[in-house]
Design an enzyme around this catalytic site. Structure first.
Site, mmCIF file in Angstrom:
data_model
loop_
_atom_site.group_PDB
_atom_site.id
_atom_site.type_symbol
_atom_site.label_atom_id
_atom_site.label_comp_id
_atom_site.label_asym_id
_atom_site.label_seq_id
_atom_site.Cartn_x
_atom_site.Cartn_y
_atom_site.Cartn_z
ATOM 1 N N ILE A 1 0.821 -1.207 0.000
ATOM 2 C CA ILE A 1 0.000 0.000 0.000
ATOM 3 C C ILE A 1 0.855 1.257 0.000
ATOM 4 O O ILE A 1 0.388 2.333 -0.350
ATOM 5 C CB ILE A 1 -0.949 -0.064 1.210
ATOM 6 C CG1 ILE A 1 -2.168 0.817 1.007
ATOM 7 C CG2 ILE A 1 -0.236 0.287 2.479
ATOM 8 C CD1 ILE A 1 -3.289 0.453 1.938
ATOM 9 N N GLU B 1 0.979 4.454 11.177
ATOM 10 C CA GLU B 1 -0.246 4.997 11.774
ATOM 11 C C GLU B 1 -0.028 6.146 12.741
ATOM 12 O O GLU B 1 -0.774 7.125 12.722
ATOM 13 C CB GLU B 1 -1.007 3.866 12.461
ATOM 14 C CG GLU B 1 -1.630 2.930 11.440
ATOM 15 C CD GLU B 1 -2.210 1.687 12.066
ATOM 16 O OE1 GLU B 1 -1.418 0.877 12.582
ATOM 17 O OE2 GLU B 1 -3.439 1.533 12.055
#
Ligand code: FES
Ligand code: FES
Lengths: 162, 759
Positions: free
Chosen positions: B485, B718
Site C-alpha cells: 500500500i 499509523e
C-alpha cells in the site's frame, strides 16, 4: 444511441475508436483503447487522477466528452517514457520516493510535465499551485514537490548543455 | 532474534533504493482495481437507500429483471441470513451478521447510501436503467446522527436487539449505546485532591473519510463448477476471501482472491462492500461481473471514522506532575456497533505516566455509514482532546509544552495506563528531537502561533507468510500475502537481499494471491514491515541454510564447515584450501544435482511489535479577514525503531501529517436535516492539496530499535496521524489567544470566534 467514430492522435500515433456521445474521454481511453494509466478518482474534475494533455492543454479527461477528441492530439502517461527511457520526471519521482500507492502518480506526472513545458524554472509555490488540482492522499506532497523541482533542475541543465 | 542485527554493517537495510514496482507506477502500467477487464464481463451497480433510516417494506425487482440486457438482480434475499458471530481478521475484526447487512440491507436501511439491491447488466447504461426500475417501498423512520443525540433516552433506536454491553445491571431496553468500556487505575478523587491546578474541557470532532483516491473496485467470476475468482483492490486478499466465504456461505477453498494494486486504503479497505455482491451477481448470471464505486458512493457508503465528543479533565501539581486524568469518549460507530473507541481509550493517556486515571468509552450506533478503520483508528480523536488539555494545563502552569511532557512522559519500564509495561521506547528522545530542532525556536510573527502535540500507537504483529525462492541464475523471488500500500515491496526485497547477500535488484518481490501463498493477516496496524518482514527474514535465513548445505555437498565437506559471507558460501575446511567461495548463482546452477529447487516458505505469528511515539510541531498563520489558517511549518519526529527504507518511512510520516491537517482544518461529513450527506465529493469535502501544505520535515528517531525484529523495525504508518489534530489546534490557540474545541477549524468557525471576541 449509436456510437460515433472518432479519429485522433494518441501519443503520436493516429488512433480511431468508437464512443457513445455521452462517453467521457477518460472512459474511451480506458475502455476502448486500453490505456488505463489515466485513473478515475472522482469523475468530477476534482482529483486530477485522469489528467491528460489535449492539443498542448492539460485537461481532466473525465470532464471531456470522447467525441470532442475528434482531430485532436492527446498525450497520456503511456506516452511519457520515450523509447524505453523514462522521462526525467518519472525518474525523479522514483528517486525521491514521490509515490506511495501510486494511484495519483500518472496524473501528477502528466500535470508536472505540462508545467515544466510552460515554466522550466518554477519555484516551490508555483509548483504547489500548479499541482493543486491533483490530489494525493498518501504522500503529503513533500516528495512530489521535491521530485518536480529536481527534475526541472536536471532538465534545465540538459538543455543548457545541448 | 537479533542475530542479523549483529552484522558489522548493513548493506541494504537503511539505504534508499528505487522501489521494485516503481517503473510500473510511473508509466501507468500498474493495474489497480478498476484496470482489469474480462471477456464477457457485465457491469454491476448498486441501488442505495435515499433515506437515513427506513424500514424496507418491499422490494420489487420484476421490471428490472425483465429489462433487455439485465442478467442478474440480487437483494438481501439472495444472501444467507447469518447469525451474529464475531470474526477475527486481524485489525479488522467484525461481526459477520453486521458485515453482511452492511453490504446489503435486510429489513431496514440504516443510513443514506445503504445498499438495498444490486444488478448486473451488459452495459452501465442498462444497469442504471435497471436500478431505476427496482421498486422499493420504504417506511421512513426518524433518524439520528449526532453521537450525543443518539445516546439520549428518547433517541430513535437503530437496532431493537441492541442492549448496552458493559453495564450492570443488564439493561432491559434496547439502546444505541452498543457498549461502555472503562479502564484506569488509582483513585481519581484522591488524584484531583492532590492537584493545584485543574483544566476541564469538552472537545468534538466530525466524521472524516480516509479519502483514498482509488474508489473500491472488483471483478468476480463464479464458475459453473463453483470455483470463484475475485480480483480486487483491498488491504488483504485473505480478508476478502474469509468475508466472502462467510457472507455467501462458500468454502474458502473455492474462492481465489487476486490482489490488484491498491490506490490507498488507510484502513478503509480492511472490509468488503462490493465483493460479495459481485460474486452473487456472477453466480446468478454466469458471467464475470465488474463493480466500481463512484466517488459519491465511496463517501456515502464506505467507512468514514467516527465523529466524537471527548471530555477531558486533568489535575496537576504546581511542578507540572499530572495527578489525575478523567477522560470520557463518545464515538459514533455508524450503522452497526464497532467504533474505534476501545483503541481511542487505550491510547488516550499512553504517552503519560499518570497515577490516577479513568477512561470511559461509549460505542454508539448512528444513522451514518458503518465506520471503518482509519489509520490508528480512534487514537487521533482521543489525542486531540488529551493533547489540547495538556496544552491548556501547560499554559496555566506557565510551563513549556515539551517540559510538561518530559515531566510526565513514559519511559521504558513504565506500566501504561492501558495495562502493559512499555519496553524499548524512545518517547523522550522523540521529544528531545523536536526540542533541539531549529523549528522550535524560530520567532513567530503577528497572527502566527505554534502548537505541539504527542501521539501513541500500539502497532501490531500477527500472522504472516513469506516465501523466498532462488531462481536458476541465482536471483531471488520474495512472495508475500500483503498488498503493497505504500512501498512495502521495497522493504520486503531489501530485508531478503540483506540476509541473502544479494544486490537489491536481484530480488523481485511479488504480492501473491490466496492460492499461491500461505495466510497473512491484512495490511494494516502498521504490521507488514514488522510481521511479514519477519517471515521474509526467516524464509531467507532458511534459504541461506539450504544454500550452505548445497555448497557442503558440492565441496564434499560437512555442513558446519561452510559459512555464509557477502552472498556466497565460504569453505572453512582446512583440508580444502583451494575451495573458492560459491556464489548463489553457482550453487543455483547445480540445484538439480544437490536436491532440487531452493525455496523456503515460512508462516509465523509475529509478537512484540514495538509501539510508536510521535511528537509534532506546527506553526500556523491566521488571516483575520477570512479566518483561513495557513500551515507555515511542520516538523514531525517519530520513534521508528529502525527505518528499513527511510524515504518510505518519511513518506508515511508526511502523509499522516497531511491527513491529520485536513482533519483538523477542513474535512467533515455534513448532513442535511434528512440525514443525507451534503458534501459527497472532493469539491465540498476538502482534502489538503499541494498548495495547502508546506514541506513536512520528518525526523526519524532510531535510538530504540525493536529487539523483537531482526533489523529493529517498528510499525511506522499509523502514529503520524495521531498528533496533528491537536498540534494544529494548539497552534491555532497560540495564534488566536483563544481555544477552539470543535473540529474542523474551518474559516467560518475561526471567523465566528473572532467576531464573538470582538463583541
Ligand atoms: S477523475 Fe477526473 S478529476 Fe478526478
Ligand atoms: S501516492 Fe497514493 S494517492 Fe498519491
Amino acid at each position: 444511441m449509436s456510437k460515433q467514430h472518432v479519429t485522433t492522435t494518441v501519443n503520436g500515433d493516429p488512433t480511431e475508436f468508437l464512443a457513445a456521445p455521452g462517453t467521457t474521454l477518460l472512459d474511451a481511453l480506458r475502455d476502448e483503447l486500453g490505456l488505463t494509466g489515466a485513473k478515475e478518482g472522482c469523475g468530477s474534475g476534482d482529483c486530477g487522477a485522469c489528467s491528460v494533455v489535449v492539443d498542448g492543454r492539460l485537461v481532466c479527461s473525465c470532464l471531456m466528452l470522447a467525441p470532442e477528441a475528434e482531430g485532436r492530439r492527446i498525450e497520456t502517461i503511456e506516452g511519457m517514457a520515450q523509447g524505453g527511457r523514462l522521462h526525467p520526471l518519472q525518474q525523479k519521482f522514483l528517486e525521491h520516493a514521490a509515490l506511495q500507492c501510486g494511484f495519483c502518480t500518472p496524473g501528477f506526472l502528466v500535470a508536472a510535465k505540462a508545467l515544466l513545458e510552460r515554466n522550466p524554472d518554477p519555484d516551490e509555490t508555483e509548483i504547489r499551485y500548479w499541482l493543486a488540482g491533483n490530489l494525493c492522499r498518501c504522500t503529503g506532497y513533500d516528495k512530489i514537490v521535491r521530485a518536480v523541482m529536481d527534475a526541472a533542475a536536471e532538465m534545465r541543465q540538459v538543455r543548457r548543455a545541448s | 532474534m537479533t542475530d542479523v542485527m549483529d552484522r558489522p554493517a548493513l548493506r541494504v537495510v537503511g539505504e534508499r533504493p528505487i522501489r521494485p514496482d516503481g517503473v510500473d507506477k510511473v508509466t501507468g502500467r500498474a493495474q489497480f482495481g478498476a484496470d482489469f477487464n474480462l471477456p464477457g464481463m457485465l457491469v454491476g451497480k448498486i441501488k442505495r437507500s435515499p433515506h437515513a433510516h427506513a424500514k424496507i417494506v418491499s422490494i420489487d425487482t420484476r421490471k428490472a429483471k425483465a429489462l433487455a440486457g439485465v442478467k442478474a438482480v440480487v437483494t438481501a434475499a439472495d444472501f444467507p441470513d447469518l447469525a451474529s458471530e464475531e470474526v477475527e481478521a486481524g485489525e479488522a475484526a467484525g461481526n459477520l451478521r453486521d458485515l453482511s447487512m452492511n453490504c446489503m440491507a435486510r429489513d431496514k436501511a440504516l443510513y443514506e447510501g445503504h445498499a438495498v439491491a444490486a444488478v448486473a447488466a451488459t452495459s452501465a447504461a442498462v444497469a442504471d436503467e435497471a436500478l431505476a426500475l427496482i421498486e422499493v417501498v420504504y417506511e421512513v423512520l426518524p433518524h439520528v446522527i449526532d453521537v450525543e443525540a443518539a445516546m439520549a433516552p428518547d433517541a430513535p433506536v437503530l437496532h431493537e436487539g441492541l442492549f448496552t454491553k458493559g453495564v450492570e445491571p443488564k439493561p432491559t431496553a434496547p439502546s444505541n449505546i452498543a457498549a461502555v468500556n472503562k479502564l484506569g487505575r488509582g483513585d481519581l478523587a484522591e488524584g484531583f485532591a492532590q492537584a493545584d491546578v485543574i483544566v476541564e474541557a469538552r472537545y468534538t470532532t466530525k466524521a472524516v473519510h480516509q479519502g483514498y483516491i482509488e474508489p473500491h473496485a472488483c471483478i468476480a467470476q463464479y464458475g459453473q463448477d463453483g470455483q470463484c475468482l475475485v480480483w480486487c483492490s483491498s488491504q488483504g486478499q485473505f480478508m476478502v476471501r474469509t468475508y466472502c466465504a462467510k457472507i455467501l456461505d462458500l468454502e474458502a477453498a473455492d474462492i481465489r482472491v487476486i490482489p490488484s494494486e491498491i490506490g490507498g486504503g488507510f484502513g478503509g479497505k480492511t472490509t468488503v462492500y462490493l465483493e460479495p455482491l459481485a460474486i452473487a451477481l456472477s453466480r446468478q448470471s454466469g458471467f464475470p461481473v465488474k463493480m466500481v464505486m463512484t466517488r459519491d458512493e465511496v463517501f456515502r457508503a464506505t467507512g468514514p471514522t467516527s465523529g466524537a465528543v471527548v471530555e477531558v479533565k486533568l489535575g496537576a501539581k504546581r511542578d507540572g506532575t499530572i495527578t489525575a486524568a478523567d477522560v470520557v469518549l463518545k464515538y459514533q460507530a455508524g450503522a452497526f456497533p464497532g467504533s474505534p473507541v476501545g483503541a481511542g481509550s487505550m491510547t488516550a493517556l499512553a504517552c503519560y505516566d499518570i497515577a490516577n486515571a479513568a477512561i470511559t468509552g461509549y460505542d454508539v450506533v448512528t444513522n451514518s455509514p458503518k465506520v471503518a478503520a482509519y489509520r490508528a483508528p480512534g487514537a487521533p480523536i482521543s489525542a486531540f482532546g488529551m493533547e489540547s488539555a495538556v496544552d491548556e494545563l501547560a499554559r496555566k502552569l506557565g510551563m513549556d509544552p515539551i517540559a510538561i511532557r518530559e515531566k510526565n512522559g513514559v519511559v521504558s519500564g513504565v506500566k501504561a495506563v492501558y495495562g502493559p509495561t512499555l519496553r524499548d521506547i524512545a518517547y523522550k528522545d522523540t521529544l528531545e528531537a523536536i526540542k533541539s530542532h531549529p523549528h522550535y525556536s524560530i520567532p513567530l510573527g503577528p497572527n502566527q502561533g505554534r502548537g505541539l502535540a504527542a501521539g501513541f500507537w500500539f502497532n501490531i504483529g500477527g500472522e504472516s507468510t513469506a516465501a523466498v525462492r532462488i531462481n536458476d541464475d541465482g536471483s531471488a523471488v520474495v512472495a508475500t500475502g500483503n498488498p503493497d500500500i505504500g512501498g512495502s515491496r521495497a522493504s520486503m526485497a531489501m530485508m531478503a537481499a540483506e540476509v541473502l547477500g544479494l544486490p537489491i535488484d536481484q530480488v523481485r518481490p511479488v504480492v501473491a494471491d490466496t492460492a499461491s501463498i500461505g495466510f497473512s493477516m491484512l495490511t494494516g496496524g502498521s504490521r507488514v514491515t514488522f510481521a511479514t518482514g519477519m517471515a521474509v527474514v526467516e524464509a531467507a535465513k532458511k534459504v541461506v541454510e539450504d544454500l550452505k548445505q548445497r555448497a557442503a555437498q558440492m565441496w564434499e565437506v560437512p555442513a558446519d564447515k561452510v559459512a555464509w559471507e557477502n552472498g556466497a558460501a565460504v569453505c572453512l575446511d582446512p583440508e580444502k584450501p583451494a575451495a573458492k567461495p560459491l556464489s548463489i548463482a553457482a550453487i543455483a546452477a547445480r540445484a538439480g544435482r544437490t536436491g532440487g529447487p531452493i525455496t523456503a516458505e515460512v508462516g509465523l505469528n509475529a509478537q512484540g511489535a514495538g509501539p510508536g511515539f510521535a511528537v509534532h510541531l506546527c506553526d500556523v498563520e491566521i488571516d483575520p479577514e477570512t479566518g483561513h489558517v495557513t500551515v507555515l511549518r511542520y516538523t514531525a519526529a517519530q520513534d521508528v525503531g529502525k527505518a528499513i527504507h527511510p524515504s518510505y518511512v518519511e513518506g508515511q510520516i508526511q502523509g499522516g501529517v497531511a491527513q491529520g491537517v485536513g482533519w483538523a482544518l477542513n474535512e467533515e461529513y455534513i448532513f442535511d436535516a434528512e440525514g443525507r450527506m451534503e458534501n459527497p465529493g472532493f469539491l465540498d469535502y476538502r482534502v489538503p492539496v499541494a498548495s495547502d501544505l508546506p514541506m513536512i520535515d520528518a525526523i526519524l528517531v532510531e535510538t530504540a530499535p525493536n529487539p523483537r525484529h531482526p533489523f529493529g523495525a517498528k510499525g511506522v504508518g499509523e502514529v503520524p496521524i495521531v498528533p496533528p489534530l491537536a498540534a494544529v489546534a494548539n497552534a491555532v490557540r497560540d495564534a488566536l489567544g483563544l481555544r477552539l474545541t470543535d473540529l474542523p477549524l474551518s474559516p467560518p468557525r475561526i471567523r465566528a470566534a473572532l467576531d464573538a471576541r470582538a463583541k
